[in-house]
Design a protein around this motif. Structure first.
Motif, PDB file in Angstrom:
ATOM      1  N   GLY A   1      55.981   3.915  -4.703  1.00 30.17           N
ATOM      2  CA  GLY A   1      56.729   3.910  -3.454  1.00 30.17           C
ATOM      3  C   GLY A   1      58.100   4.533  -3.550  1.00 30.17           C
ATOM      4  N   ASN A   2      58.727   4.478  -4.712  1.00 34.88           N
ATOM      5  CA  ASN A   2      60.062   5.068  -4.850  1.00 34.88           C
ATOM      6  C   ASN A   2      60.053   6.567  -4.593  1.00 34.88           C
ATOM      7  OD1 ASN A   2      61.470   2.710  -5.428  1.00 34.88           O
ATOM      8  ND2 ASN A   2      61.011   2.846  -7.617  1.00 34.88           N
TER       9      ASN A   2
ATOM     10  N   TYR B   1      58.452   8.080  -2.277  1.00 34.35           N
ATOM     11  CA  TYR B   1      58.521   8.314  -0.834  1.00 34.35           C
ATOM     12  C   TYR B   1      59.900   7.976  -0.266  1.00 34.35           C
ATOM     13  CZ  TYR B   1      53.655   9.090  -1.594  1.00 34.35           C
ATOM     14  OH  TYR B   1      52.477   9.611  -2.080  1.00 34.35           O
ATOM     15  N   ARG B   2      60.602   7.055  -0.876  1.00 34.35           N
ATOM     16  CA  ARG B   2      61.980   6.815  -0.478  1.00 34.35           C
ATOM     17  C   ARG B   2      62.833   8.045  -0.780  1.00 34.35           C
ATOM     18  NH1 ARG B   2      64.267   0.897  -1.844  1.00 34.35           N
ATOM     19  NH2 ARG B   2      65.854   1.801  -0.468  1.00 34.35           N
ATOM     20  N   ASP B   3      62.558   8.684  -1.926  1.00 38.60           N
ATOM     21  CA  ASP B   3      63.292   9.897  -2.275  1.00 38.60           C
ATOM     22  C   ASP B   3      62.955  11.033  -1.306  1.00 38.60           C
ATOM     23  OD1 ASP B   3      64.948  11.511  -4.156  1.00 38.60           O
ATOM     24  OD2 ASP B   3      63.042  12.552  -4.474  1.00 38.60           O
TER      25      ASP B   3
ATOM     26  N   ALA C   1      62.146  10.760   1.817  1.00 38.34           N
ATOM     27  CA  ALA C   1      62.820  10.503   3.077  1.00 38.34           C
ATOM     28  C   ALA C   1      64.275  10.945   3.037  1.00 38.34           C
ATOM     29  CB  ALA C   1      62.727   9.010   3.408  1.00 38.34           C
ATOM     30  N   ALA C   2      64.889  10.862   1.855  1.00 40.28           N
ATOM     31  CA  ALA C   2      66.285  11.275   1.713  1.00 40.28           C
ATOM     32  C   ALA C   2      66.426  12.788   1.629  1.00 40.28           C
ATOM     33  CB  ALA C   2      66.898  10.623   0.475  1.00 40.28           C
TER      34      ALA C   2
ATOM     35  N   GLN D   1      55.509  10.390   6.896  1.00 34.11           N
ATOM     36  CA  GLN D   1      55.815   9.685   5.654  1.00 34.11           C
ATOM     37  C   GLN D   1      54.845   8.534   5.416  1.00 34.11           C
ATOM     38  OE1 GLN D   1      60.022   8.837   4.741  1.00 34.11           O
ATOM     39  NE2 GLN D   1      60.548  10.103   6.510  1.00 34.11           N
ATOM     40  N   THR D   2      54.504   7.826   6.464  1.00 39.17           N
ATOM     41  CA  THR D   2      53.545   6.722   6.325  1.00 39.17           C
ATOM     42  C   THR D   2      52.188   7.239   5.880  1.00 39.17           C
ATOM     43  OG1 THR D   2      54.696   5.440   8.026  1.00 39.17           O
ATOM     44  CG2 THR D   2      52.394   4.839   7.546  1.00 39.17           C
TER      45      THR D   2
ATOM     46  N   GLN E   1      52.349   8.262   2.166  1.00 41.41           N
ATOM     47  CA  GLN E   1      52.376   7.127   1.241  1.00 41.41           C
ATOM     48  C   GLN E   1      51.037   6.395   1.216  1.00 41.41           C
ATOM     49  OE1 GLN E   1      55.824   4.705   1.611  1.00 41.41           O
ATOM     50  NE2 GLN E   1      55.262   3.329  -0.060  1.00 41.41           N
TER      51      GLN E   1
END
Length: 620
Positions: free
Chosen positions: A532-533, A535-537, A539-540, A549-550, A553
């Motif tokens: 999951g990390n 996908y956080r990256d 998004a940034a 994004q959903t 992931q």
């Protein structure tokens, strides 16, 4: 010109090096003095060893730190030269290769150096010997071939000539135009080396990263064009310092060296070697399938929109296709022959589509590559192939041969080829030992002349993987080569686990990765889990909608973007296969998703499976 190679290029003892050089087919060799120093016999015996193998001893090298000295130091330099001349007479060679000085006490001045070399020429002439002078890229005062040529010109002695070394010339980014104005009879030796383009000091670059022409990124064709202008007719010799060569097999290195020599000759006018035939696309892949893998592989290909469009008329082999993707699933070793030592389901042959297969084979033959005829592998088809360094085959075919092969070899239960989301084979990725990496690089570039991208390092949790891509002009052929010095990287685990170098993964291009990923999920095909990390990256870094994004992931999709467009990637798990699939959607994007490579290899290192109560790596 005639072929030559320096003994420093190869691993092993002097005896092993001489044997490998002779067996490869070279005409001459340069004797690096360290090899003589470590030799158990006398210099005379070393010379006899070389000549007994049918080789000419081109030169003894190197003679260092000669010019620009004063007083007793200058006298000592000439004394050292006389000792070298004694040694040369015992060896039976008449050429001494001298390189520009790095001595801290050497004084500058081309005239001073020319006077020293004129006197050295006088001494050499009295003993019927010659001296060849080279500008080292890291020379104290002379590091440009134009200056070393001026020293030779001013020395004005028939026994003193020039050495041209491609590495020293290109590493200094020296212009080449002056070469064409040097008389060929004043050039006593030409040494060739290629190299990757690196930002580092010249000495370290030279001592560790030289490679054969065709394995690096220097413009060897432009050098050979200029050399043509001189009408030089002496030895064309490789001088390679390379850590991989030093620990590799001397016979493989020597064979590659001779092929590289032939490649250089093909760059000259009237070489008699046919022009390169660019690869237009991957026509097919042949996969040797273990029986237990056949059903799940069929299920996965069906989920991708592929269908069995024909069966072999005598063997248990099927043609699966969609769009321009063609995969031959073969459960019989006799179709092309499995790679020795590899028992897992693996890619054993690649079909390469070119404009004229006949001309491509003529070129391959002239360059010294092994051509495998169908009867040699027990095949009923009429396609010839090249034997790759990993033991697999590369079939070279053109359109007329390909259509005949499908019609003749797979006439049972013929079906139309589906035309859906799946487009073509986007790229193929190989995991190689370092020695095989350089050998295969040379093979593809010599025969087909694909363009290499700059090499880059992939950060694996267990080390670094060097990667470089070969690609054609139309973007329909991309071959990624990967090698690592670290034993536990994903690349080297593949090489160790599956019996040597080979195809690591196959990337298939789709127009609709959303549909493809959903179909794989519905079919129960295991895909590589991404944390999951990641996908956080994403998004940034990128302006992606929440819905996109959903989806990414949920389906473990990777993403990248360049100035040309977007790129989506999805990886399957290999299970027991020796390779895995990658599904890609490229919307104008030009690369292979290099920024995501470390995420992929980290996920593969993390992936474990329980087998019989024990835990072992399931992905490579």
């Amino acid at each position: 010109m005639y072929s030559s190679i320096a003994t420093v290029c190869l691993s092993g003892s002097l005896e092993e090096k001489v044997d490998a050089i002779a067996q490869a087919g070279f005409e001459g060799l340069e004797l690096f003095e360290n090899d003589l120093t470590a030799f158990a016999g006398t210099p005379r015996e070393a010379g006899e060893l070389i000549r007994s193998r049918g080789l000419k001893l081109v030169t003894l090298q190197p003679f260092r730190d000669f010019e620009g000295l004063q007083g007793r130091a200058r006298e000592r330099a000439f004394d050292r030269a006389e000792h070298k001349f004694d040694l040369m007479e015992e060896l039976g060679t008449e050429l001494l290769m001298a390189c520009s000085t790095v001595h801290p006490d050497a004084l500058p001045g081309i005239s001073r150096a020319a006077d020293d070399y004129h006197e050295l020429g006088e001494r050499a002439a009295r003993r019927h010997l010659r001296v060849a002078y080279e500008a080292l890229a890291w020379g104290r005062h002379i590091h440009d071939y134009r200056d070393s040529w001026e020293v030779v010109r001013r020395a004005a002695h028939p026994n003193v000539g020039l050495v041209l070394d491609t590495f020293h010339i290109f590493s200094r980014q020296t212009e080449l135009g002056t070469i064409g104005r040097i008389p060929g009879d004043r050039i006593f030796l030409v040494q060739t080396a290629d190299a990757p383009r690196l930002s580092m000091d010249h000495l370290s670059w030279s001592r560790h990263y030289r490679c054969f022409p065709g394995q690096g990124e220097l413009q060897m064709d432009k050098f050979m064009a200029m050399l043509d202008e001189t009408r030089y007719d002496g030895p064309l010799s490789h001088e390679i310092f390379n850590d991989v060569f030093r620990m590799g097999h001397s016979d493989q290195t020597a064979r590659d060296g001779l092929r590289s020599y032939q490649l250089l000759r093909s760059m000259q006018r009237d070489s008699g070697i046919p022009a390169p035939q660019p690869i237009e696309s991957v026509a097919f892949l042949e996969i040797a399938v273990e029986p237990d893998d056949l059903a799940p592989l069929r299920t996965m290909l069906g989920a991708l929109g592929m269908a069995c469009v024909g069966r072999h008329h005598t063997l248990n082999a099927e043609r699966w296709a969609a769009g321009d993707v063609n995969l031959v699933l073969n459960t019989e070793a006799s179709f092309t022959g499995r790679v020795p030592g590899r028992d897992a389901t693996a890619v054993t042959a690649i079909g390469l589509r070119v404009g004229n297969a006949y001309e491509a084979f003529k070129r391959a033959d002239k360059l010294g590559y092994e051509i495998v005829e169908p009867e040699e592998v027990g095949a009923s088809h009429r396609m010839s192939a090249l034997r790759n360094v990993d033991g697999s085959l590369s079939y070279i075919i053109d359109d007329s041969q390909l259509s005949r092969t499908w019609d003749r070899e797979f006439p049972v239960n013929v079906q139309p080829v589906p035309q859906g989301a799946l487009v073509d084979i986007d790229h193929i990725s190989l995991a190689l030992s370092y020695h095989d990496y350089l050998s295969l690089m040379l093979q593809y570039r010599a025969i087909f002349q694909p363009a290499p991208t700059p090499s880059f390092d992939v950060t694996d949790p267990r080390g670094l993987i060097q990667s470089q891509v070969l690609q054609n002009g139309n973007g329909r052929f991309r071959l990624a080569l990967n090698a690592s010095a670290s034993p536990e990287t994903t690349s080297n685990r593949f090489v160790r686990q599956y019996g040597g170098s080979g195809v690591h993964h196959v990337a298939l291009r789709t127009r609709a990765l959303r549909d493809t990923s959903a179909a794989l999920q519905q079919a129960g095909t295991p895909v590589l889990p991404i944390q999951g990390n990641y996908y956080r990256d994403l998004a940034a870094r990128f302006d992606l909608s929440a819905q996109t994004q959903t989806w990414m992931q949920d389906h473990h999709i990777l993403f990248d973007q360049d100035s040309h467009g977007d790129f989506y990637q999805l990886y399957t798990q290999p299970g027991g296969k020796a390779f895995f699939f990658e599904l890609v959607q490229r919307d104008g994007y030009q690369g292979l998703g290099a920024p995501n490579a470390f995420v992929r290899v980290t996920a593969q290192q993390r992936l474990k499976t329980d087998i019989g109560g024990s835990t072992q790596d399931a992905a490579v």
